[in-house]
Design a protein around this motif. Sequence first.
Motif, PDB file in Angstrom:
ATOM      1  N   UNK A  13       0.867  -1.176   0.000  1.00 16.87           N
ATOM      2  CA  UNK A  13       0.000   0.000   0.000  1.00 16.87           C
ATOM      3  C   UNK A  13       0.900   1.222   0.000  1.00 16.87           C
ATOM      4  N   UNK A  14       0.674   2.135  -0.923  1.00 14.23           N
ATOM      5  CA  UNK A  14       1.476   3.359  -1.025  1.00 14.23           C
ATOM      6  C   UNK A  14       0.548   4.555  -0.946  1.00 14.23           C
ATOM      7  N   UNK A  74      -9.424   3.614   7.276  1.00 18.35           N
ATOM      8  CA  UNK A  74      -9.996   2.290   7.550  1.00 18.35           C
ATOM      9  C   UNK A  74     -10.716   1.739   6.317  1.00 18.35           C
ATOM     10  N   UNK A  75     -11.379   2.627   5.566  1.00 17.29           N
ATOM     11  CA  UNK A  75     -12.017   2.192   4.323  1.00 17.29           C
ATOM     12  C   UNK A  75     -10.971   1.691   3.336  1.00 17.29           C
ATOM     13  N   UNK A  76      -9.849   2.385   3.258  1.00 18.81           N
ATOM     14  CA  UNK A  76      -8.742   1.943   2.401  1.00 18.81           C
ATOM     15  C   UNK A  76      -8.268   0.555   2.824  1.00 18.81           C
ATOM     16  N   UNK A  77      -8.129   0.331   4.124  1.00 22.51           N
ATOM     17  CA  UNK A  77      -7.670  -0.970   4.609  1.00 22.51           C
ATOM     18  C   UNK A  77      -8.667  -2.068   4.250  1.00 22.51           C
ATOM     19  N   UNK A  78      -9.946  -1.783   4.425  1.00 21.18           N
ATOM     20  CA  UNK A  78     -10.961  -2.788   4.083  1.00 21.18           C
ATOM     21  C   UNK A  78     -10.931  -3.114   2.590  1.00 21.18           C
ATOM     22  N   UNK A  84      -6.855  -8.002  -2.008  1.00 18.16           N
ATOM     23  CA  UNK A  84      -5.606  -8.768  -2.036  1.00 18.16           C
ATOM     24  C   UNK A  84      -5.402  -9.689  -0.834  1.00 18.16           C
ATOM     25  N   UNK A  85      -6.191  -9.550   0.210  1.00 15.57           N
ATOM     26  CA  UNK A  85      -6.120 -10.471   1.327  1.00 15.57           C
ATOM     27  C   UNK A  85      -5.133 -10.120   2.413  1.00 15.57           C
ATOM     28  N   UNK A  86      -4.038  -9.466   2.059  1.00 15.86           N
ATOM     29  CA  UNK A  86      -3.018  -9.133   3.051  1.00 15.86           C
ATOM     30  C   UNK A  86      -2.199  -7.948   2.572  1.00 15.86           C
ATOM     31  N   UNK A  87      -1.441  -7.367   3.498  1.00 15.15           N
ATOM     32  CA  UNK A  87      -0.508  -6.292   3.178  1.00 15.15           C
ATOM     33  C   UNK A  87       0.838  -6.642   3.804  1.00 15.15           C
TER      34      UNK A  87
END
Length: 277
Positions: A13-14, A74-78, A84-87
């Motif tokens: 994530x950038x 938080x919306x970005x994280x969801x 993609x399932x993970x970061x």
Amino acid sequence: MVLPDHLSGTTAVVTGAAGGIGAALAIELASRGMSVVAADIDADGARQVADDLQAAGRSAIGVHVDVSDSESVRTLARRTHAEFGSVELLCNNAGVLLFGDVAESSLADWRWLASVNVEGLLNCLHAFLPGMRARQGWRHVLNTASTHAFLPDPRGTALYSATKHAIVALSLGLRGELGGEGIGVTVLCPGQVGTRILDSQRNRPTAYGERAGEPFGTGAIPMAIAPSRVARDAVEGVLRDAPVVFSLPEHGHAEFRSQVESMWQLTGDALRDHIGG
């Protein structure tokens, strides 16, 4: 030296990815086989970066985010986890700049800088770290600060430099906290990069008052290195788990070293005065 590359098949994530260093990081990481989430308050710009990566056969999405807004993050994280399932790599790169003397700058100036540069970083950590800590394997956080964090006399950028000092302190503290869990932390300190940072106030919300003066205009930074160079330096630093990475033009190396030595001298003089020697 050939560096081990842990990146292929993982997700990054950038933030601040619509242009400049963020876009260059997205391109560099995608070229190494990562899926990339390009996130920015400039939604169209972020999506364009992602579209260009997809056109080149890379895995990427562009997402709007306002890092100063915890719910937006938080919306970005969801969205990221749904896609993609993970970061595995979190690049806290979003940042803004303004100029002004400490005594004459408004509290609104400070609050805007801090809301993006410092609180934005914390919002991203709070949103993404729980998922990263719950996983095993290679994981890393890259935080973008600045060479300004090491200047003894910021000259018109003291508020900005203070936020970058904070990022260095937070990053080194976080590195100590997460090291035992196998999560690395690197702080990137670029200087004189060809980005649009002089035009940061184009995205300044009206809630933070009037724009500060722009004594150097809003164009490109002169005598600067390309963002792609900074991105390569940053990724190589991440791969070797470097605590700090500097990236600046060669013509500025001697001056920057002198400035850092001046900072050391302030500390040395204070130690001598207090404990002798």
